[in-house]
Structures are given as C-alpha cells and as structure tokens.
Design a protein around this motif. Structure first.
Motif, PDB file in Angstrom:
ATOM      1  N   PRO A   1      45.082  41.658  46.709  1.00 44.05           N
ATOM      2  CA  PRO A   1      45.570  40.925  46.456  1.00 44.05           C
ATOM      3  C   PRO A   1      44.823  39.069  46.670  1.00 44.05           C
ATOM      4  O   PRO A   1      43.911  39.032  46.502  1.00 44.05           O
ATOM      5  CB  PRO A   1      46.191  40.475  47.950  1.00 44.05           C
ATOM      6  N   ILE A   2      45.461  38.608  45.723  1.00 46.01           N
ATOM      7  CA  ILE A   2      44.983  37.737  44.895  1.00 46.01           C
ATOM      8  C   ILE A   2      45.367  35.810  45.707  1.00 46.01           C
ATOM      9  O   ILE A   2      45.869  35.702  45.955  1.00 46.01           O
ATOM     10  CB  ILE A   2      45.650  37.295  43.313  1.00 46.01           C
ATOM     11  N   ILE A   3      43.984  35.832  46.295  1.00 49.54           N
ATOM     12  CA  ILE A   3      43.503  34.793  47.390  1.00 49.54           C
ATOM     13  C   ILE A   3      43.600  33.133  46.910  1.00 49.54           C
ATOM     14  O   ILE A   3      44.826  32.363  47.522  1.00 49.54           O
ATOM     15  CB  ILE A   3      42.662  34.595  48.808  1.00 49.54           C
ATOM     16  N   LYS A   4      42.633  33.162  46.048  1.00 47.58           N
ATOM     17  CA  LYS A   4      42.389  31.960  44.669  1.00 47.58           C
ATOM     18  C   LYS A   4      42.292  31.576  43.804  1.00 47.58           C
ATOM     19  O   LYS A   4      41.896  33.681  43.395  1.00 47.58           O
ATOM     20  CB  LYS A   4      41.680  30.838  45.307  1.00 47.58           C
ATOM     21  N   LYS A   5      42.509  30.910  42.638  1.00 46.40           N
ATOM     22  CA  LYS A   5      42.023  31.061  41.493  1.00 46.40           C
ATOM     23  C   LYS A   5      41.211  29.953  40.574  1.00 46.40           C
ATOM     24  O   LYS A   5      41.487  29.028  41.490  1.00 46.40           O
ATOM     25  CB  LYS A   5      43.619  31.299  40.685  1.00 46.40           C
ATOM     26  N   THR A   6      40.734  30.616  39.498  1.00 52.99           N
ATOM     27  CA  THR A   6      39.792  29.202  39.585  1.00 52.99           C
ATOM     28  C   THR A   6      40.009  28.238  38.132  1.00 52.99           C
ATOM     29  O   THR A   6      42.070  28.454  37.735  1.00 52.99           O
ATOM     30  CB  THR A   6      38.848  30.609  38.384  1.00 52.99           C
ATOM     31  N   PRO A   7      39.935  27.094  38.182  1.00 54.32           N
ATOM     32  CA  PRO A   7      40.210  26.460  37.076  1.00 54.32           C
ATOM     33  C   PRO A   7      41.188  26.991  35.977  1.00 54.32           C
ATOM     34  O   PRO A   7      41.376  26.661  35.338  1.00 54.32           O
ATOM     35  CB  PRO A   7      39.824  25.777  36.925  1.00 54.32           C
ATOM     36  N   LYS A   8      39.832  28.226  35.440  1.00 48.47           N
ATOM     37  CA  LYS A   8      40.960  28.847  34.485  1.00 48.47           C
ATOM     38  C   LYS A   8      42.141  29.629  34.765  1.00 48.47           C
ATOM     39  O   LYS A   8      43.198  30.515  33.490  1.00 48.47           O
ATOM     40  CB  LYS A   8      39.940  30.128  33.582  1.00 48.47           C
TER      41      LYS A   8
ATOM     42  N   VAL B   1      35.327  36.835  51.163  1.00 47.21           N
ATOM     43  CA  VAL B   1      34.940  36.766  52.859  1.00 47.21           C
ATOM     44  C   VAL B   1      36.308  37.204  54.174  1.00 47.21           C
ATOM     45  O   VAL B   1      36.296  38.123  55.162  1.00 47.21           O
ATOM     46  CB  VAL B   1      34.409  35.044  53.640  1.00 47.21           C
ATOM     47  N   GLU B   2      37.225  36.534  52.895  1.00 45.01           N
ATOM     48  CA  GLU B   2      38.927  37.120  53.617  1.00 45.01           C
ATOM     49  C   GLU B   2      39.493  38.175  52.905  1.00 45.01           C
ATOM     50  O   GLU B   2      39.885  39.275  53.861  1.00 45.01           O
ATOM     51  CB  GLU B   2      39.828  35.943  52.614  1.00 45.01           C
ATOM     52  N   LEU B   3      39.142  39.068  51.969  1.00 43.11           N
ATOM     53  CA  LEU B   3      38.980  40.137  51.439  1.00 43.11           C
ATOM     54  C   LEU B   3      38.658  41.221  52.060  1.00 43.11           C
ATOM     55  O   LEU B   3      38.751  42.126  52.351  1.00 43.11           O
ATOM     56  CB  LEU B   3      38.416  40.072  50.184  1.00 43.11           C
ATOM     57  N   ALA B   4      36.991  40.857  52.492  1.00 44.33           N
ATOM     58  CA  ALA B   4      36.283  41.660  53.309  1.00 44.33           C
ATOM     59  C   ALA B   4      37.129  42.295  54.306  1.00 44.33           C
ATOM     60  O   ALA B   4      36.209  43.117  55.555  1.00 44.33           O
ATOM     61  CB  ALA B   4      34.759  41.103  53.919  1.00 44.33           C
ATOM     62  N   LEU B   5      37.843  41.340  55.336  1.00 43.63           N
ATOM     63  CA  LEU B   5      38.453  41.501  56.710  1.00 43.63           C
ATOM     64  C   LEU B   5      38.839  42.612  56.573  1.00 43.63           C
ATOM     65  O   LEU B   5      39.321  43.979  57.397  1.00 43.63           O
ATOM     66  CB  LEU B   5      39.583  40.118  57.260  1.00 43.63           C
ATOM     67  N   ASP B   6      40.199  42.849  55.438  1.00 43.93           N
ATOM     68  CA  ASP B   6      40.610  44.625  55.169  1.00 43.93           C
ATOM     69  C   ASP B   6      39.916  45.366  54.286  1.00 43.93           C
ATOM     70  O   ASP B   6      40.221  46.432  54.358  1.00 43.93           O
ATOM     71  CB  ASP B   6      41.391  44.228  54.425  1.00 43.93           C
ATOM     72  N   TYR B   7      38.839  45.037  52.984  1.00 42.05           N
ATOM     73  CA  TYR B   7      38.510  46.362  52.347  1.00 42.05           C
ATOM     74  C   TYR B   7      36.694  45.916  52.632  1.00 42.05           C
ATOM     75  O   TYR B   7      35.749  44.945  52.741  1.00 42.05           O
ATOM     76  CB  TYR B   7      38.908  45.698  50.920  1.00 42.05           C
ATOM     77  N   PRO B   8      36.421  47.283  52.542  1.00 39.64           N
ATOM     78  CA  PRO B   8      35.316  47.417  52.575  1.00 39.64           C
ATOM     79  C   PRO B   8      34.298  47.251  51.266  1.00 39.64           C
ATOM     80  O   PRO B   8      32.616  46.550  51.997  1.00 39.64           O
ATOM     81  CB  PRO B   8      34.650  49.072  52.913  1.00 39.64           C
ATOM     82  N   LEU B   9      34.807  47.223  50.050  1.00 37.83           N
ATOM     83  CA  LEU B   9      33.187  46.625  48.762  1.00 37.83           C
ATOM     84  C   LEU B   9      33.471  45.371  48.842  1.00 37.83           C
ATOM     85  O   LEU B   9      32.370  44.937  48.859  1.00 37.83           O
ATOM     86  CB  LEU B   9      34.821  47.210  47.733  1.00 37.83           C
ATOM     87  N   PRO B  10      34.376  43.700  48.872  1.00 35.19           N
ATOM     88  CA  PRO B  10      33.912  42.968  49.276  1.00 35.19           C
ATOM     89  C   PRO B  10      32.695  42.868  50.548  1.00 35.19           C
ATOM     90  O   PRO B  10      31.821  41.747  50.132  1.00 35.19           O
ATOM     91  CB  PRO B  10      34.660  42.228  49.289  1.00 35.19           C
TER      92      PRO B  10
END
Length: 918
Positions: free
Chosen positions: A586-593, A604-613
């Motif tokens: 899931p896309i949690i945040k976007k860059t200025p671009k 950190v947020e993705l790491a709660l659900d996925y091993p790779l992050p």
C-alpha cells in the motif's frame, strides 16, 4: 474588482513573468550586446508591486531545472515546448542576483513547478487567514483563488477574486481544474477530452458537475441536451483514463514539502552595494542613478517594527594593520586601559586542534579596530612582527582575568590561544551566546547574520576574499590589505553586536543569570573537554566494521531472496518499483514529485506487516553505523594527541541542550547491540578507568516538580520505580503485581506525554488500538491531575506571552503558538510543554559540569578528567585506584546541581570502556 487588504502576502510567478517579459518590448541589450530585456521587465514588475502593495512578506518563485513529477505521470507533458532561448537563459542568473539583492526571498524547488510552490504557500496563508496576492499571467492559477487568495496580472492590470474568475471562465475557482482537464491545454500538452471545447465543457460542468461526477455517471450528460450530448457518455467512458490523467496534470499541488512557511518570507532590507553592481552590469542607468542619488534601496523602504532590531547609527571605520613594534606598543596600551576588548583569531582551519594561528584582531571602541598579522606567507607578503615575541607581549593582557574580553564563539579562540601557550582569561561576553540567550530561535547566531539583523551591516564574507571550492585560499595566503579589513571588521562588529545586544538582554528578567551563571562559565569547561578528547580503540572499530560489513551483505542477500530478484537496496527508484508495482504494497505517503515514498517512517509502518521493509531498515541502520562511526572514527584521531576531539555547540538547540559534531556523540545509537558495542571502543588509558554518570529519569522528576502533582511527588519521595508506579495507577493493579509488559506500556505513556505524543502515536509505538491508547492517557490524567493542569496552564501561558521558561529563566520563544494552522499551532503547544522540562534538564547538567570543573580545578590533581557530555550523561577518565571514591563525589555534585521538590539522583558506573561503565 475585488478589494485587496493592506499588506498581503505577495507570491510572484517568476517563471511566467520571465517568459512574458522576454517576448514583450523593449528588447533591451547592454553595450556588450548582452540581452537585458527580460531582467528589466521582471524587475520593473517587482518594483511596481512593491510600490503598490508594500508587502512585508513576499516571494518570487521560479521553475527549477529538470523534469517534474508530472513528467513521471505523463511523458509527453510539455514535451513539444522548444528549449529556452540562449539569450533568455543568460538572463536568469543576473535576474536572480537582483531579486536577492532587493531583499526578496527567491524559491526554486526541484521536482515541482513554480505553480505548485505558490499553491502550497497560498493555501498555507489562506488557512491562516492572511490575504495572499498571486502575481501571474497563468490562467491555471485561477484554481487557487478563494476568499483570501487573489490573482493580479500587472501586464494587463487585472485583478481576479472568486467573482472575477467566474465571470472570465464561466465557472468558479472550484471547477477550474475540471475545465482545464476537459478542454486540455496545448501549451502544456495536456490531452483533455477529445473534441471537447470551452462551450461543451462549460455545459457539462454547469449541468452535471465536475470530472469526478462525469466519470461516475457519464450518462447524466445526455439530459443536458447540448449538441453531441448523446454520444458524449461513450466518449467519456472510452477516454476515462486520459480524462483523469488530464485532471491530475492540471491540478496544482498544494502540499509541496518546503523548508519554510509563508511567515518566513520576509521582505528584507535591500543590499544596496550589490544592486549598484548589478544595475551597473545591466546598464539600467535610470535605476542606478536613483539608487546612488537617494541612498535608499531600489525597493520600497521597509520599516522593521521590532524595537530591538532597529539598527544603530552609522559608524565611521578606522582599521589599522599592526606591522611595527611601535604600533603594537600603542595597541597594547589601548588594550590595557580598555573597559572591554573584542578579540578574534584568524587561522588556517576551522578544526581547533589542527588550526595554525595566522593573526589576531582587536577592537576597543566601535569602528576602531586593528589586525596583527603574524604568519601571512604568500609571495611578496610584507614583513610582519615575529610571532613568539608578539605573543609574549600580548600574553599578560590575554591572560589577565581582570581585563574583560568579548568575542564571537570564543571557545574556538580559547583553543587557538591554548595551542600557542596562552590561557585566555577574562572572558566576559560572547556575542553568539548573547544572541542565543536573548532569543534562541531568532537567527543562526553567526556573526554575518547577526550583523545584518541587528546592525544593518553586511560584513565581508570569507569567500569574498578567499574564493570558493578546491581553490579556496587559507587565511595565511590572502593578501594583507584584504585580510586585515576582514579580520579587523570581525573584532569591530563583535564589539558593536555586544553593545547592541547586551543592554537588551539585561532588560529581560532571568536572562542575565542564564548568560552569566550558565552559558559563559560553560565556555571554559567545554573548551577543556574538547581539548582533552577521548581515547578510542581503532583496532576494535576495524573489527566491528568487518563484522558489520558481513551482516550488511547477509541482509542484502536475504532481501534479494525475499524480492525474488537482485536490486539496489539504496535505490529509491528500484524500491518504489519493487514495493508498489511488483509486490503491491500500500502507498502510505507520496514524495513532492508524486511518487510513492520509501522514507524511513514509511518503511517503519510497512515493516509492521511485511518482512522486506524490516530488513531494509536494518540494512540502512547498519550501513549508517558503519559509515558514520566504525569506519569514520579511526580517521578522526588527532595525530598529535592520539585522541578524538569533538566540537560541542552551545547555540544550536533551541531548548538549551548541547549538541556535538565531528563526531556527533549525541547520536550514537544505544537501542541496538551493534550501537552499544561502538561505545566499547571508547577506552581508558593504562592505569585509568572510564566513569560514566547520568541522571536518573531527570525529565520525569522535573515534570513532578513543575506540575506539583501529588501522586508523582509521592512516588518519587518513596523511591518507587516511577514506571511501575504509573503502571499500577493506569492499570489499577497493586504495585507489586505490575507485569513487565504493563511497566513497558506505562513507560511509553510517561515519556510520550513529556514529548507531546498523541493517542495515535502511542498506539503506533505500542502496537495497540487507538482507543486503548487513548484510555491509557485518560486514566493517566485522572490519576495524575496535576500533570494535566500543568499542561493546560503551560499552553495558556505560552499563548499569552509567546514563550515558555525553564526553572532557571531560559526562554524558548514560540512564534507559531497562535498560528491559525492547527498542525503548526499544535506543534508549538507540544514544544511549550516539553521545553521547560528538556530545557531545565539541559540547564541542570550545565550547572553540574561547571561545579564539577570547579572541584576538579581545586582538589583532584589530574586524577580525574571530564572527557564527554552526552544528553544527561557525563563521562570521565579517572585514576583506577581512586575510581570508587571519585564516582561518589561526581554523583553528589550532579545531585546538588539543582534543588527540586523531588530528589535529583545521579547514578554512575566504572569500566575499562564507556559501555562497561554504563
């Protein structure tokens, strides 16, 4: 025509006006044949705006070089535009110079367009209720218009508010994006809806609604009955993706990540000298004559309403170069009879341990200064007084404690004098610290910046006399005439800054004692700590580097295995592709671009659900640990002392905390085993031990004192484990039955409240539902009502007076405590609650350092030396056979540094290295 309130925030679309000015007459050139018309046109427009609206806040915004996030969305975006004409490209740099010299903030952000920066700032200002005037010729900007945001086109002299936008375009600002998306835009190559022109687009928008409604229900347009309405639903469905893309391309981004807010876009005083130079090069003779004749800036004169910032009268300058013994004798007499001496050293390096003394400058009255060159060795350098003899003559004066001195960052000069056998005494004032204590958030406290802010004086910069980059000269290589003026000006401006700042600081209750009893005595203490340095085990660090390298390789291999393919773990682009395209995270945040972010907080947020992050976070952590510490620390060992010497900064952190650099001792991670092991490399020499002493839960103890909460005071008075006591209250269990998990959660609540953590943040930290986290906080405040009252009272006091204070009188000003933007105001409120605790803790350890150094000077005969300060911890080298005795004395002195309604407790350990002593 809408009314423009007085003093609006003015945002100038520099890129729009650059092109319009380029193609508009007159097509000017100077005598060298260089095109100047675009520069003239834009500056003329700026002069007109300044004269008409007299804004205190303004910015000129330009497109940055390179592609933007819209090119990533649509490769053909603006693809057909021809390259910038060469004679226009050549005008950009001089235009930027003039704009900056006019005192106007200039902004250019890579990856986004000027429109996006303007949109972000305009929205900020509008939400704060500040009138905003956008100067542009770009119709796309009409989407930004609201009750506070107005457009002005100075070339056509038209102003548009919401009503004028509706009159001109047929729809209000809220539907401008939809109109642009449906019609398309040939100038920007936005495709739009095929075959739809303005008339059809307006019919659909006014009859059926915006693009989102049309995409949701294309058949709704049939009932509108315009020509072609029956075939329009199929056209919308067939081109739905292109229509949505057109909408996204036409939408001005209003959440660009900026390093500043609209309130920081102050119209500063113009740099007259630079404008004279620029207008001369451009051959703008009329403006140049006006500038020279009037003595005023090219822009409208700015009135600074801050009483304390008003610049003093112009000072006549007399700077002298001391080249003869007679001159030195005369100046020594002046110094001996002066009430206060400004002193400054010129050297070959900013590294206080490596720098060689080149010269010394002095001032005893405003505008009167001298430079004593001692080691200028360029070809044809004039003969200078012999260094050893000159220093011997100055030594009694510099070491005379009764002869008061002032300097700018005198800790550095102390080290330089110490390197040549002079112990600088009589240090009474330091302008950097005067500015810092007066208002820690007002400026950067550097001399050049303070001279502009407080004296209205532009100093000669080092780059002006030494050059830039690899070819930059060291001070000993700079011709004496240039070097002498620069050096003498440093002493002169330092004295004048003191004369300006000190009377103002003296008037403020509490600040003189912070300056005199904390900051100034600490200068000497920190200088000694720096010069003592710390011994490190380079072989152990090399071994740790090898181990970290193996772990980093293992993590990389594991990451490749999970991903199913090799990739560069440091490549943002490859991570974006892997995470969000291949793996579907899931896309949690976007860059200025506009691209999916892979920043640390996202991982950190993705790491709660996925091993790779999680693996990538660990990889990043170990890589940083290796590059910052295990690889770098051995390279920082001083060849002369065999030790590492950090630099402590007193005037960096707004709350009063010390920071350090080269190396940054404050950031050595201690939550991981690898981080803690780095401290094993900080060792004691033979016959010595490392003693590390730190305060126990100092900020919580300060919270108990400040809040006067009966429960907290009782827990500390009884010597209870405060986290266990909090857990017993929050979970309503007996103190003896608190579980380790309950204590962990209570600890998170205790420290979270100090730092203003919300229920959402607590829930995230503890991995619990938000409602559960909120219940913890609610129960805490019920059990400790004094804490809640303290927080409420502190917020109110901060809003009322604009600052909060520590127990010792240090102030933290909070310029956004009344901001209309809720996020910024809430951030200021959190700072208001935390600053008195963090700032008081910082003041206490400073007092401890001062009292410990006084004890060291009197009683210890070199058996103990202070070698580091890290957060709430002091580190020493002590004689091994006296370690226990000295440990008790250090803890007693630290505990006695302040008198609170709860006991201050310092705990210490002893070991062969820093980690063992912890």
């Amino acid at each position: 025509m809408p009314n423009i309130p007085s003093n609006p925030l003015v945002l100038v679309d520099g890129s729009s006006y650059l092109y319009r000015a380029y193609y508009a007459p007159p097509h000017l050139t100077n005598s060298k044949g260089e095109a100047t018309g675009a520069v003239y046109g834009v500056v003329n427009m700026l002069r007109s705006l300044l004269k008409q609206f007299k804004p205190s806040h303004i910015a000129v915004v330009f497109d940055a070089k390179g592609k933007t996030f819209r090119n990533d969305m649509y490769a053909d975006y603006k693809a057909h535009r021809p390259p910038m004409p060469d004679d226009l490209r050549g005008q950009i740099e001089p235009l930027h110079r003039i704009i900056k010299a006019m005192g106007l903030p200039l902004i250019s952000i890579p990856g986004v367009e000027a429109d996006d920066v303007i949109g972000t700032l305009a929205l900020q200002a509008s939400k704060d209720g500040r009138a905003c005037l956008i100067s542009t010729g770009d119709k796309d900007m009409a989407q930004l218009v609201d009750e506070n945001v107005t457009l002005i086109n100075t070339m056509t002299d038209t102003i548009m508010g919401p009503a004028e936008v509706t009159t001109k375009f047929g729809v209000g600002p809220e539907l401008i994006i939809d109109l642009l998306a449906m019609m398309g835009d040939k100038a920007d190559n936005i495709p739009g809806l095929p075959g739809v022109g303005e008339k059809t687009a307006l019919a659909m928008l006014t009859g059926a609604g915006g693009v989102d409604k049309l995409l949701a229900d294309p058949d709704a347009v049939v009932a509108l009955g315009f020509r072609g309405s029956k075939t329009m639903p199929a056209k919308i469905r067939d081109n739905a993706e292109m229509l949505q893309l057109s909408y996204d391309l036409a939408t001005i981004k209003t959440d660009v990540e900026l390093d500043l807010s609209w309130g920081e876009l102050e119209h500063k005083d113009a740099d007259k000298d630079e404008l004279v130079k620029c207008f001369g090069e451009m051959e703008f003779k009329r403006w140049l004559a006006e500038l020279l004749d009037s003595g005023e800036s090219v822009a409208s004169t700015q009135v600074n309403t801050e009483e304390d910032i008003a610049a003093p009268a112009v000072v006549d300058i007399e700077y002298e170069i001391i080249l003869t013994q007679a001159q030195l004798d005369t100046w020594c007499d002046k110094l001996a009879n002066a009430e206060l001496i400004a002193v400054d050293t010129e050297t070959t390096s900013l590294d206080y341990m490596e720098a060689k003394l080149v010269g010394i400058s002095f001032a005893v009255e405003a505008g009167k200064a001298a430079y004593l060159p001692l080691a200028h060795d360029y070809v044809d350098a004039p003969e200078q007084l012999e260094m050893a003899a000159a220093l011997a003559q100055l030594k009694p004066l510099l070491e005379d404690a009764a002869l008061k001195k002032v300097g700018q960052n005198l800790k550095y000069d102390m080290a330089i004098f110490a390197n040549v056998g002079i112990e600088l005494k009589g240090i009474a004032f330091d302008t950097m610290l005067e500015s810092y204590v007066f208002n820690s958030v007002a400026s950067r406290h550097d001399m050049d910046g303070m001279a502009l802010k407080y004296l209205g004086h532009k100093t000669v910069s080092f780059e002006e006399i030494a050059g830039k980059g690899a070819k930059q000269l060291t001070f000993n290589q700079i011709p004496l005439e240039q070097a002498a003026h620069y050096a003498a000006e440093d002493a002169d401006i330092t004295l004048r800054l003191h004369q300006h700042l000190w009377p103002r600081l003296e008037r403020e209750q509490g600040l003189p004692s912070v300056f005199n009893e904390l900051e100034m005595p600490l200068v000497d203490v920190l200088s000694r700590v720096e010069r003592t340095g710390v011994l490190i085990d380079t072989m152990l660090l090399a071994q740790q580097s090898d181990e970290l390298a193996r772990k980093i390789d293992e993590l990389e291999a594991k990451a490749h295995e999970i991903a199913g393919e090799p990739f560069n773990l440091s490549s943002t682009k490859q991570l974006q592709e892997l995470f969000f395209t291949k793996l579907g995270y899931p896309i949690i945040k976007k860059t200025p671009k506009g691209a999916p972010s892979t920043a640390e907080e996202v991982l950190v947020e993705l790491a709660l659900d996925y091993p790779l992050p999680k693996i990538i976070l660990e990889h990043r952590s170990l890589t940083k640990l290796k590059s910052t510490y295990t690889d770098k620390l051995p390279l920082m060992v001083n060849a002369r002392t065999g030790r590492v010497h950090t630099s402590y900064h007193q005037a960096n952190a707004a709350t009063g905390r010390l920071s350090s650099s080269d190396p940054n001792l404050q950031n050595i991670p201690i939550r991981t085993e690898e981080g803690r092991r780095i401290r094993q490399a900080f060792i004691a020499p033979q016959g010595k031990k490392v003693l590390a002493a730190d305060y126990s839960q100092i900020e919580l103890r300060i919270m108990a004192h400040l809040s006067q909460d009966a429960g907290l005071l009782k827990a500390f008075a009884e010597g209870k484990d405060i986290h266990r006591a909090t857990a017993a209250e929050v979970f309503d269990v007996a103190f003896e039955t608190v579980t380790p998990e309950q204590r962990r959660r209570a600890k998170a609540v205790n420290f979270g409240l100090i730092y203003g953590m919300s229920a959402f943040g607590l829930a995230r930290q503890l991995d619990i539902p938000r409602a559960e986290a909120q219940s913890y906080i609610d129960t805490y405040f019920k059990r400790y009502p004094g804490v809640l009252k303290y927080m409420e009272d502190t917020r109110a006091a901060a809003a009322d007076q604009g600052y909060v204070s520590t127990l010792f009188g240090r102030r933290l000003y909070l310029p956004e405590i009344k901001a209309r933007n809720a996020m910024r105001r809430q951030a200021a409120e959190r700072a208001a609650i935390n600053a008195p605790m963090q700032g008081t803790a910082a003041d206490i350890i400073k007092k401890a350092m001062i009292s410990i150094q006084e004890w060291l000077d009197k009683d210890t005969s070199g058996e103990i030396r202070m070698i580091m300060q890290v957060h709430d911890e002091l580190v020493f080298e002590v004689d091994a056979d006296r370690a226990d005795e000295l440990k008790n004395k250090v803890c007693d002195l630290m505990a006695a540094a302040a008198s609170l309604d709860v006991e201050l407790l310092a705990e210490a350990g002893i070991g062969d290295n820093w980690e063992q002593a912890h």
